[in-house]
Design an enzyme around this catalytic site. Structure first.
Site, mmCIF file in Angstrom:
data_model
loop_
_atom_site.group_PDB
_atom_site.id
_atom_site.type_symbol
_atom_site.label_atom_id
_atom_site.label_comp_id
_atom_site.label_asym_id
_atom_site.label_seq_id
_atom_site.Cartn_x
_atom_site.Cartn_y
_atom_site.Cartn_z
ATOM 1 N N ASP A 83 -48.005 42.524 -0.436
ATOM 2 C CA ASP A 83 -46.723 42.673 -1.123
ATOM 3 C C ASP A 83 -45.679 41.788 -0.417
ATOM 4 O O ASP A 83 -45.578 41.806 0.814
ATOM 5 C CB ASP A 83 -46.314 44.159 -1.043
ATOM 6 C CG ASP A 83 -45.174 44.511 -1.980
ATOM 7 O OD1 ASP A 83 -44.891 43.737 -2.914
ATOM 8 O OD2 ASP A 83 -44.569 45.589 -1.771
ATOM 9 N N GLU A 142 -42.731 34.933 -7.534
ATOM 10 C CA GLU A 142 -41.528 35.634 -7.995
ATOM 11 C C GLU A 142 -40.443 34.632 -8.350
ATOM 12 O O GLU A 142 -40.158 33.703 -7.607
ATOM 13 C CB GLU A 142 -40.985 36.585 -6.925
ATOM 14 C CG GLU A 142 -39.620 37.143 -7.379
ATOM 15 C CD GLU A 142 -39.123 38.334 -6.580
ATOM 16 O OE1 GLU A 142 -39.960 39.116 -6.117
ATOM 17 O OE2 GLU A 142 -37.907 38.449 -6.437
ATOM 18 N N GLY A 233 -40.014 47.415 -7.838
ATOM 19 C CA GLY A 233 -39.031 48.506 -7.741
ATOM 20 C C GLY A 233 -39.097 49.449 -8.923
ATOM 21 O O GLY A 233 -38.072 49.851 -9.466
HETATM 22 ZN ZN LIG Z 1 -41.063 44.333 -4.434
#
Ligand SMILES: [Zn+2]
Length: 360
Positions: A83, A142, A233
């Site tokens: 992660d 991301e 999240g």
């Molecule tokens: Zn995250």
């Protein structure tokens, strides 16, 4: 043994229209509870470890623990995912320790708190993709900075998260740029910024489209129908869990998470991986408080940990069912890393960019 790559698992999820929760772990009890939940409903699993988790448990402990969980549940495809990798070294060492997937988060610089520019993000993500694909491992990139659209800032979790104020633009992934990013980096999955943030305090009210921008998910999916989207999240921080925590002496201010129905809506629009950490922590911590309050003479850690594991197991099972992952484990025939590597080299796994994009 059923160590699966993120790419293979999410390809399956896309074919069948389900989402896979990705649970963070840093200790044995979490691992046991998550795998027990998965086995009870026959769901494939994504277990992820942050840099913080790797330093807490140690790479060797973490790696052997995952080996053990895999051996205990050989029928459950298990993806081990890094992660928020912050640089090439984090991603490379993760793969060395048996991770079949890494996130290269180039939206922030290697310090994991300073927003990076687009060029930096593309360059570092592309380098990690090249390295990982040689081995057959998957990469999540991301684009956009994770944080609250309400407050214009991010939240640090495990030492990761943007520091200071962030503009509205940075907090929302630009759908056109997403197309360019996927084409340039060849990532297997894309984490997008749409108003979710890490930690328990995601929203100060039940989120609407202003503060949880689900339309961004839909726009990106329209342009990139074959790319697996990732929601970070995405704990729901259920009211019953907040109440339980607070009823045993906890002092958690009222908060709102991401409603399950919004996640399910995301899954209909290309979201395949849903990151959940806060709910898992809260489920366990509420039980610690309950035992500590109700039985003040108790000092055997197992008396705290067992009910906490049961609570985590029940939470995970519920998410497997809600996201449609339950029942899919037996339908997956795990492809070994070497075969995935061969498929990358042959071009068979190149990202397909949607036709609508070409016309736009
Ligand atoms: Zn995250």
């Amino acid at each position: 043994m059923a160590r699966i790559t993120l790419r293979q698992l999410l390809d399956h999820a896309a074919e069948r229209g389900y989402g896979v929760p990705a649970f963070n772990i840093n200790n044995m009890e979490q691992g046991l509870a998550i795998m027990e939940a998965a086995a009870s409903v026959n769901a494939p699993v994504i277990i992820q470890a942050s840099r913080g988790a790797r330093s807490y448990a140690g790479d060797i402990m973490l790696a052997k623990m995952i080996d053990a969980l895999e051996e205990m549940h050989p029928q459950i495809p298990l993806c081990l995912h890094q992660d928020h990798g912050n640089d090439e070294a984090t991603c490379a060492t993760a793969i060395k320790y048996g991770f079949t997937s890494v996130m290269m988060d180039g939206s922030l610089k290697a310090d994991a708190k300073t927003p990076a520019d687009y060029g930096y993000n593309v360059d570092i993500t592309r380098r990690v993709v090249e390295m990982a694909h040689w081995i057959g491992a998957s990469v999540e990139g991301e684009l956009g900075v994770l944080g609250s659209l309400e407050l214009g800032c991010g939240e640090q979790e495990d030492g990761h998260g943007v520091e200071g104020e962030v503009s509205h633009d940075q907090l929302l992934t630009d759908p056109e740029q997403a197309v360019d990013f996927v084409r340039a980096t060849r990532v297997d999955a894309l984490a997008i910024a749409m108003g979710t943030s890490h930690g328990a305090y995601k929203f100060t009210r039940k989120p609407d489209g202003e503060i949880l921008a689900m339309h961004v998910v839909e726009e990106i999916h329209r342009r990139l129908p074959d790319i697996h989207l990732v929601m970070h999240g995405s704990s729901s921080v259920p009211q019953v869990m907040q109440d339980l925590f607070n009823s045993f002496g906890g002092e958690m201010p009222q908060t709102w998470g991401v409603p399950i129905e919004e996640i399910v809506r995301g899954i209909r629009h290309g979201v395949r991986k849903v990151n959940i950490d806060t709910d898992c922590r809260l489920a366990m911590a509420a039980m610690f408080r309950k035992v500590a309050t109700e039985n003040r003479s108790e000092f055997d850690p197992r008396k705290f940990l067992k009910p906490a594991m049961d609570a985590l197991r029940d939470l995970c099972r519920e998410r497997f069912e809600q996201f449609g992952a339950a029942g899919n484990a037996p339908k997956i025939k795990v492809v070994p890393l070497a075969e995935m590597a061969r498929r990358y080299r042959s071009g068979a796994l190149d990202p397909r960019i949607g036709e609508m994009t070409e016309a736009a």
